[in-house]
Motif scaffolding. Sequence first.
Motif, PDB file in Angstrom:
ATOM      1  N   THR A 143      43.801 -43.576 -83.710  1.00  0.00           N
ATOM      2  CA  THR A 143      44.985 -44.404 -83.901  1.00  0.00           C
ATOM      3  C   THR A 143      46.018 -43.742 -82.760  1.00  0.00           C
ATOM      4  O   THR A 143      46.195 -45.651 -82.039  1.00  0.00           O
ATOM      5  CB  THR A 143      46.124 -44.006 -85.118  1.00  0.00           C
ATOM      6  OG1 THR A 143      45.902 -42.786 -85.533  1.00  0.00           O
ATOM      7  CG2 THR A 143      45.022 -43.805 -86.445  1.00  0.00           C
ATOM      8  N   MET A 144      45.983 -43.037 -82.295  1.00  0.00           N
ATOM      9  CA  MET A 144      47.368 -42.732 -81.332  1.00  0.00           C
ATOM     10  C   MET A 144      46.157 -43.813 -79.401  1.00  0.00           C
ATOM     11  O   MET A 144      46.651 -44.044 -79.465  1.00  0.00           O
ATOM     12  CB  MET A 144      47.792 -41.069 -80.932  1.00  0.00           C
ATOM     13  CG  MET A 144      48.548 -41.379 -79.765  1.00  0.00           C
ATOM     14  SD  MET A 144      49.319 -39.721 -79.858  1.00  0.00           S
ATOM     15  CE  MET A 144      49.971 -39.889 -78.491  1.00  0.00           C
TER      16      MET A 144
ATOM     17  N   GLU B 167      53.924 -42.834 -85.004  1.00  0.00           N
ATOM     18  CA  GLU B 167      53.198 -43.441 -85.938  1.00  0.00           C
ATOM     19  C   GLU B 167      53.560 -43.577 -87.269  1.00  0.00           C
ATOM     20  O   GLU B 167      53.196 -44.349 -88.043  1.00  0.00           O
ATOM     21  CB  GLU B 167      52.059 -42.846 -86.028  1.00  0.00           C
ATOM     22  CG  GLU B 167      51.277 -42.678 -84.562  1.00  0.00           C
ATOM     23  CD  GLU B 167      49.370 -42.012 -84.483  1.00  0.00           C
ATOM     24  OE1 GLU B 167      49.224 -42.679 -83.955  1.00  0.00           O
ATOM     25  OE2 GLU B 167      49.378 -41.642 -85.478  1.00  0.00           O
ATOM     26  N   ASP B 168      54.783 -42.342 -88.059  1.00  0.00           N
ATOM     27  CA  ASP B 168      55.535 -43.008 -89.612  1.00  0.00           C
ATOM     28  C   ASP B 168      56.512 -43.391 -89.192  1.00  0.00           C
ATOM     29  O   ASP B 168      57.921 -42.923 -88.721  1.00  0.00           O
ATOM     30  CB  ASP B 168      55.336 -41.017 -89.539  1.00  0.00           C
ATOM     31  CG  ASP B 168      55.956 -41.371 -90.684  1.00  0.00           C
ATOM     32  OD1 ASP B 168      56.589 -40.133 -91.480  1.00  0.00           O
ATOM     33  OD2 ASP B 168      56.348 -42.478 -91.434  1.00  0.00           O
TER      34      ASP B 168
ATOM     35  N   ASP C  72      54.144 -47.996 -76.877  1.00  0.00           N
ATOM     36  CA  ASP C  72      54.369 -49.883 -77.632  1.00  0.00           C
ATOM     37  C   ASP C  72      55.339 -49.934 -77.336  1.00  0.00           C
ATOM     38  O   ASP C  72      56.244 -50.668 -78.144  1.00  0.00           O
ATOM     39  CB  ASP C  72      53.664 -49.895 -78.965  1.00  0.00           C
ATOM     40  CG  ASP C  72      53.921 -48.136 -80.044  1.00  0.00           C
ATOM     41  OD1 ASP C  72      53.356 -48.316 -81.337  1.00  0.00           O
ATOM     42  OD2 ASP C  72      54.994 -47.459 -79.413  1.00  0.00           O
TER      43      ASP C  72
ATOM     44  N   THR D 186      46.574 -47.170 -79.997  1.00  0.00           N
ATOM     45  CA  THR D 186      48.297 -47.557 -79.302  1.00  0.00           C
ATOM     46  C   THR D 186      47.964 -47.170 -78.022  1.00  0.00           C
ATOM     47  O   THR D 186      48.208 -48.520 -76.858  1.00  0.00           O
ATOM     48  CB  THR D 186      48.961 -46.784 -80.041  1.00  0.00           C
ATOM     49  OG1 THR D 186      49.303 -46.463 -81.199  1.00  0.00           O
ATOM     50  CG2 THR D 186      50.843 -47.231 -78.668  1.00  0.00           C
TER      51      THR D 186
ATOM     52  N   THR E 240      43.979 -37.792 -81.823  1.00  0.00           N
ATOM     53  CA  THR E 240      43.396 -38.506 -82.747  1.00  0.00           C
ATOM     54  C   THR E 240      43.760 -40.284 -82.767  1.00  0.00           C
ATOM     55  O   THR E 240      44.575 -41.289 -81.160  1.00  0.00           O
ATOM     56  CB  THR E 240      45.200 -38.735 -83.234  1.00  0.00           C
ATOM     57  OG1 THR E 240      45.196 -37.229 -83.395  1.00  0.00           O
ATOM     58  CG2 THR E 240      46.112 -39.954 -84.249  1.00  0.00           C
TER      59      THR E 240
ATOM     60  N   GLY F  85      52.453 -41.981 -77.276  1.00  0.00           N
ATOM     61  CA  GLY F  85      52.486 -41.909 -77.973  1.00  0.00           C
ATOM     62  C   GLY F  85      54.047 -43.125 -78.149  1.00  0.00           C
ATOM     63  O   GLY F  85      54.400 -43.925 -79.199  1.00  0.00           O
TER      64      GLY F  85
END
Length: 252
Positions: A13-14, A149-150, A184, A17, A11, A181
Amino acid sequence: MRIRLINPNTTETMTETIADAARLVAAPTTRIEASTSKSGAASIEGHYDEAMSIIGLIEAIRDDPDADAYVIACFGDPGLLAAREFTAAPVLGIAEAAMHAASFVATGFSVVTTLERTRIIAEHLVRNYGMTQHCRRVRAVDIPVLALEDPSSMARARILAECEAAIAEDSSGAIVLGCAGMADLTRYIQDRLQIPVIDGVAAAVKFAEALVGLGLKTSKRGDLAFPLPKVYRGLTADYAPEEPQLKASRIR
Ligand code: 5HY
């Protein structure tokens, strides 16, 4: 120095982060180069996912043989020892790094991870790393990795609540975030709880800098010596270990 930061899930997008969290703490002279595994699971949430992620992990190291150090950015530390066999450069797993960092700043810490099933894997790591005396409890918020992430998953609020419960019930002095994940969320939780909150990505980057600064490399004597050359068949044929001198001539 150059650190190759590897997200063993697929992933992208991860990975962003994770890379942001790493760059936040890296020294000005440290270059963080992040990669997302080309094969394996979108998220790693069990033994099978972990096993299937190791080829992608080794591939990422093989694609960048000259990095000064490698960080495996998944809280299961999948393939950590295999990666340490494969390269002479230091390899840090974020779970191991986070637990050691926590043990330096508190006599007891709690781990807050994602799913119930990965909570059990984290408990295995606590034992494997000799951290049973320091780790008061491993907790899970039962949120899938990708739900972090949601925003609608309320992940942040649920993780904060679990950290508050850890302080109240485990009498822990520090919190270890049990997923790359969650990197952040470190500052957000630390500001609210006013205790050390350890993100393994950041801890692993700083330990990698320390090991390279000390001139330390992975020992090639004993079980972490380069893999013995032999024939591999099938899907792994391309990963057959090379003759050490051939390997040494190709990498530092
Ligand atoms: C991680 N899985 O850090 C672990 C978290 C977990 O895809 N990245 C993943 O729950 O084990």
